[in-house]
Design an enzyme around this catalytic site. Sequence first.
Site, PDB file in Angstrom:
ATOM      1  CB  SER A 131      44.564 -21.761 -22.855  1.00  0.00           C
ATOM      2  OG  SER A 131      44.701 -21.709 -24.352  1.00  0.00           O
ATOM      3  CE1 TYR A 144      38.760 -20.378 -23.046  1.00  0.00           C
ATOM      4  CE2 TYR A 144      40.971 -20.459 -24.565  1.00  0.00           C
ATOM      5  CZ  TYR A 144      40.886 -21.192 -23.721  1.00  0.00           C
ATOM      6  OH  TYR A 144      41.141 -21.550 -23.398  1.00  0.00           O
TER       7      TYR A 144
END
Length: 228
Positions: A131, A144
Amino acid sequence: MSAQPRVHLLTGAGSGIGAVLATRLLERGDELVLLARSAERAEQLAAALPGSEVLVADLSRPDSVESLRLPEGLDSVVHAAGIAELGSVAELSVGAWVDQLQVNLVAPAALTRIALPALRARRGTVVLLNSGAGLHAHPGWSAYAATKHGLKALADALRAEEAPYGVRVTSVYPGRTATAMQEEVHRQEGKEYDAAAWIQPETVADAILHVLDLPRDATLTDLTLRPT
Protein backbone atom coordinates in the site's frame (compact mmCIF):
# COMPACT_ATOMS: atom_id res chain seq x y z
CA MET A 1 4.30 -31.66 -25.64
CA SER A 2 1.92 -29.10 -24.09
CA ALA A 3 3.26 -26.61 -21.57
CA GLN A 4 2.68 -27.32 -17.92
CA PRO A 5 -0.14 -25.16 -16.51
CA ARG A 6 1.00 -22.37 -14.22
CA VAL A 7 -0.20 -22.69 -10.62
CA HIS A 8 -0.83 -19.75 -8.30
CA LEU A 9 -1.65 -19.57 -4.59
CA LEU A 10 -3.78 -16.51 -3.88
CA THR A 11 -5.23 -14.89 -0.76
CA GLY A 12 -7.94 -12.24 -0.82
CA ALA A 13 -9.66 -13.67 -3.91
CA GLY A 14 -13.12 -12.99 -2.53
CA SER A 15 -13.25 -9.33 -3.44
CA GLY A 16 -11.44 -6.33 -4.88
CA ILE A 17 -8.06 -6.72 -6.53
CA GLY A 18 -7.75 -10.39 -5.56
CA ALA A 19 -11.08 -11.29 -7.18
CA VAL A 20 -10.19 -9.54 -10.43
CA LEU A 21 -6.75 -11.17 -10.52
CA ALA A 22 -8.19 -14.63 -9.84
CA THR A 23 -10.70 -14.23 -12.68
CA ARG A 24 -8.00 -13.07 -15.10
CA LEU A 25 -5.72 -16.00 -14.23
CA LEU A 26 -8.52 -18.55 -14.65
CA GLU A 27 -9.59 -17.02 -17.96
CA ARG A 28 -6.14 -17.56 -19.42
CA GLY A 29 -6.00 -21.19 -18.28
CA ASP A 30 -3.84 -20.98 -15.16
CA GLU A 31 -4.63 -23.08 -12.09
CA LEU A 32 -5.53 -21.47 -8.78
CA VAL A 33 -5.27 -22.49 -5.15
CA LEU A 34 -7.29 -20.06 -3.02
CA LEU A 35 -7.55 -19.56 0.71
CA ALA A 36 -10.88 -19.07 2.50
CA ARG A 37 -11.36 -18.31 6.19
CA SER A 38 -14.13 -20.90 6.71
CA ALA A 39 -15.79 -23.89 5.06
CA GLU A 40 -18.81 -21.73 4.23
CA ARG A 41 -16.63 -19.10 2.59
CA ALA A 42 -14.77 -21.84 0.72
CA GLU A 43 -18.04 -23.00 -0.86
CA GLN A 44 -18.82 -19.44 -1.94
CA LEU A 45 -15.36 -18.96 -3.47
CA ALA A 46 -15.53 -22.29 -5.30
CA ALA A 47 -18.88 -21.27 -6.79
CA ALA A 48 -17.66 -17.80 -7.76
CA LEU A 49 -14.38 -19.05 -9.28
CA PRO A 50 -15.15 -22.50 -10.70
CA GLY A 51 -12.13 -24.65 -11.39
CA SER A 52 -10.19 -23.30 -8.42
CA GLU A 53 -9.01 -25.41 -5.52
CA VAL A 54 -10.06 -23.75 -2.27
CA LEU A 55 -8.34 -24.46 1.04
CA VAL A 56 -9.49 -23.30 4.47
CA ALA A 57 -7.22 -21.20 6.68
CA ASP A 58 -8.10 -18.17 8.79
CA LEU A 59 -5.43 -15.49 8.30
CA SER A 60 -6.44 -13.87 11.58
CA ARG A 61 -4.96 -17.06 13.12
CA PRO A 62 -1.71 -17.42 11.15
CA ASP A 63 -0.91 -20.79 12.69
CA SER A 64 -3.93 -22.17 10.81
CA VAL A 65 -1.86 -22.19 7.61
CA GLU A 66 0.57 -24.73 9.09
CA SER A 67 -1.64 -27.71 8.19
CA LEU A 68 -2.32 -26.69 4.57
CA ARG A 69 -1.46 -29.24 1.88
CA LEU A 70 -0.06 -27.22 -1.00
CA PRO A 71 0.88 -28.35 -4.53
CA GLU A 72 4.42 -29.60 -5.07
CA GLY A 73 5.09 -26.70 -7.44
CA LEU A 74 3.88 -23.09 -7.37
CA ASP A 75 4.58 -20.43 -9.98
CA SER A 76 3.48 -17.70 -7.59
CA VAL A 77 2.07 -16.80 -4.22
CA VAL A 78 0.09 -13.57 -4.28
CA HIS A 79 -0.78 -12.04 -0.91
CA ALA A 80 -3.81 -9.85 -1.66
CA ALA A 81 -5.74 -10.18 1.62
CA GLY A 82 -5.67 -7.38 4.17
CA ILE A 83 -7.67 -5.43 6.73
CA ALA A 84 -7.57 -1.81 7.89
CA GLU A 85 -8.76 -0.17 11.09
CA LEU A 86 -7.97 3.51 11.35
CA GLY A 87 -7.39 5.51 14.50
CA SER A 88 -4.78 7.55 16.29
CA VAL A 89 -2.16 5.99 18.54
CA ALA A 90 -4.08 7.51 21.44
CA GLU A 91 -7.27 5.71 20.39
CA LEU A 92 -6.33 2.31 18.95
CA SER A 93 -6.78 -0.73 21.18
CA VAL A 94 -4.31 -3.58 21.53
CA GLY A 95 -6.83 -5.74 19.68
CA ALA A 96 -6.82 -3.39 16.68
CA TRP A 97 -3.04 -3.56 16.50
CA VAL A 98 -2.89 -7.34 16.89
CA ASP A 99 -5.68 -8.06 14.38
CA GLN A 100 -4.01 -6.02 11.66
CA LEU A 101 -0.55 -7.38 12.39
CA GLN A 102 -1.82 -10.96 12.24
CA VAL A 103 -3.65 -10.64 8.91
CA ASN A 104 -1.42 -8.13 7.14
CA LEU A 105 2.03 -9.28 8.22
CA VAL A 106 2.32 -12.48 10.27
CA ALA A 107 -0.01 -14.52 8.02
CA PRO A 108 1.86 -13.62 4.79
CA ALA A 109 5.15 -14.55 6.46
CA ALA A 110 3.78 -17.87 7.70
CA LEU A 111 2.11 -18.76 4.41
CA THR A 112 5.20 -17.86 2.41
CA ARG A 113 7.34 -20.06 4.63
CA ILE A 114 5.27 -23.17 4.03
CA ALA A 115 5.02 -22.37 0.30
CA LEU A 116 8.77 -21.94 -0.24
CA PRO A 117 9.53 -25.56 -1.21
CA ALA A 118 6.87 -25.37 -3.94
CA LEU A 119 8.06 -21.93 -5.06
CA ARG A 120 11.67 -23.08 -5.24
CA ALA A 121 10.62 -26.10 -7.30
CA ARG A 122 9.32 -23.79 -10.06
CA ARG A 123 11.49 -20.71 -9.43
CA GLY A 124 8.27 -18.90 -8.65
CA THR A 125 7.36 -15.34 -7.69
CA VAL A 126 6.06 -13.94 -4.41
CA VAL A 127 3.87 -10.85 -4.79
CA LEU A 128 3.04 -8.88 -1.65
CA LEU A 129 0.21 -6.43 -2.22
CA ASN A 130 1.35 -3.57 -0.06
CA SER A 131 0.00 0.00 0.00
CA GLY A 132 1.07 3.59 -0.24
CA ALA A 133 0.86 3.37 3.56
CA GLY A 134 3.80 0.98 3.39
CA LEU A 135 5.96 3.87 2.20
CA HIS A 136 4.51 6.83 4.13
CA ALA A 137 2.55 6.82 7.40
CA HIS A 138 -0.08 9.51 7.90
CA PRO A 139 -2.06 10.55 10.99
CA GLY A 140 -4.73 8.02 11.87
CA TRP A 141 -3.00 5.24 9.95
CA SER A 142 -0.37 4.14 12.48
CA ALA A 143 -1.34 0.49 12.92
CA TYR A 144 -2.16 -0.22 9.29
CA ALA A 145 0.95 1.60 8.06
CA ALA A 146 3.11 -0.25 10.58
CA THR A 147 1.90 -3.58 9.20
CA LYS A 148 2.63 -2.46 5.65
CA HIS A 149 6.07 -1.10 6.53
CA GLY A 150 6.69 -4.50 8.08
CA LEU A 151 5.48 -6.18 4.90
CA LYS A 152 8.07 -4.21 2.92
CA ALA A 153 10.77 -5.41 5.33
CA LEU A 154 9.56 -8.98 4.90
CA ALA A 155 9.75 -8.65 1.12
CA ASP A 156 13.21 -7.10 1.14
CA ALA A 157 14.68 -9.78 3.41
CA LEU A 158 12.91 -12.61 1.57
CA ARG A 159 14.15 -11.34 -1.81
CA ALA A 160 17.77 -11.57 -0.72
CA GLU A 161 17.31 -14.91 1.03
CA GLU A 162 15.56 -16.63 -1.87
CA ALA A 163 17.55 -15.22 -4.80
CA PRO A 164 19.91 -18.25 -4.78
CA TYR A 165 16.86 -20.49 -5.33
CA GLY A 166 15.52 -18.45 -8.25
CA VAL A 167 12.49 -17.17 -6.30
CA ARG A 168 11.59 -13.57 -7.14
CA VAL A 169 9.85 -11.20 -4.72
CA THR A 170 7.87 -8.09 -5.66
CA SER A 171 6.16 -5.49 -3.50
CA VAL A 172 3.23 -3.68 -5.17
CA TYR A 173 2.22 -0.33 -3.65
CA PRO A 174 -1.17 0.82 -4.96
CA GLY A 175 -2.57 4.15 -3.89
CA ARG A 176 -6.25 4.32 -2.99
CA THR A 177 -8.10 1.72 -5.03
CA ALA A 178 -11.85 1.40 -5.57
CA THR A 179 -12.54 -1.68 -3.45
CA ALA A 180 -14.86 -2.60 -0.59
CA MET A 181 -11.97 -1.91 1.80
CA GLN A 182 -11.62 1.61 0.41
CA GLU A 183 -15.33 2.21 0.88
CA GLU A 184 -14.98 1.11 4.51
CA VAL A 185 -11.92 3.35 4.98
CA HIS A 186 -13.94 6.31 3.73
CA ARG A 187 -16.68 5.43 6.21
CA GLN A 188 -14.12 5.40 9.02
CA GLU A 189 -12.77 8.75 7.82
CA GLY A 190 -16.28 10.20 7.63
CA LYS A 191 -15.84 11.04 3.93
CA GLU A 192 -18.03 10.63 0.85
CA TYR A 193 -16.93 7.68 -1.28
CA ASP A 194 -16.71 7.98 -5.08
CA ALA A 195 -15.27 4.83 -6.67
CA ALA A 196 -14.55 6.68 -9.92
CA ALA A 197 -12.06 8.94 -8.12
CA TRP A 198 -9.62 6.15 -7.38
CA ILE A 199 -7.51 3.49 -9.11
CA GLN A 200 -9.68 0.68 -10.44
CA PRO A 201 -8.92 -2.84 -9.17
CA GLU A 202 -8.54 -4.03 -12.77
CA THR A 203 -5.59 -1.67 -13.18
CA VAL A 204 -3.79 -3.10 -10.16
CA ALA A 205 -4.58 -6.67 -11.27
CA ASP A 206 -3.04 -5.91 -14.67
CA ALA A 207 0.10 -4.63 -12.93
CA ILE A 208 0.35 -7.85 -10.92
CA LEU A 209 -0.08 -9.91 -14.09
CA HIS A 210 2.84 -7.99 -15.56
CA VAL A 211 4.93 -8.95 -12.53
CA LEU A 212 3.94 -12.62 -12.83
CA ASP A 213 4.74 -12.68 -16.55
CA LEU A 214 8.06 -10.82 -16.34
CA PRO A 215 10.81 -12.63 -18.27
CA ARG A 216 13.35 -14.48 -16.15
CA ASP A 217 16.18 -12.03 -16.92
CA ALA A 218 14.92 -9.43 -14.43
CA THR A 219 13.26 -8.93 -11.07
CA LEU A 220 10.73 -6.16 -10.54
CA THR A 221 11.41 -5.44 -6.88
CA ASP A 222 8.97 -2.58 -6.17
CA LEU A 223 6.02 -1.26 -8.17
CA THR A 224 4.10 1.85 -7.13
CA LEU A 225 0.76 2.97 -8.59
CA ARG A 226 -0.92 6.30 -7.84
CA PRO A 227 -4.35 7.65 -8.81
CA THR A 228 -4.21 10.22 -11.61
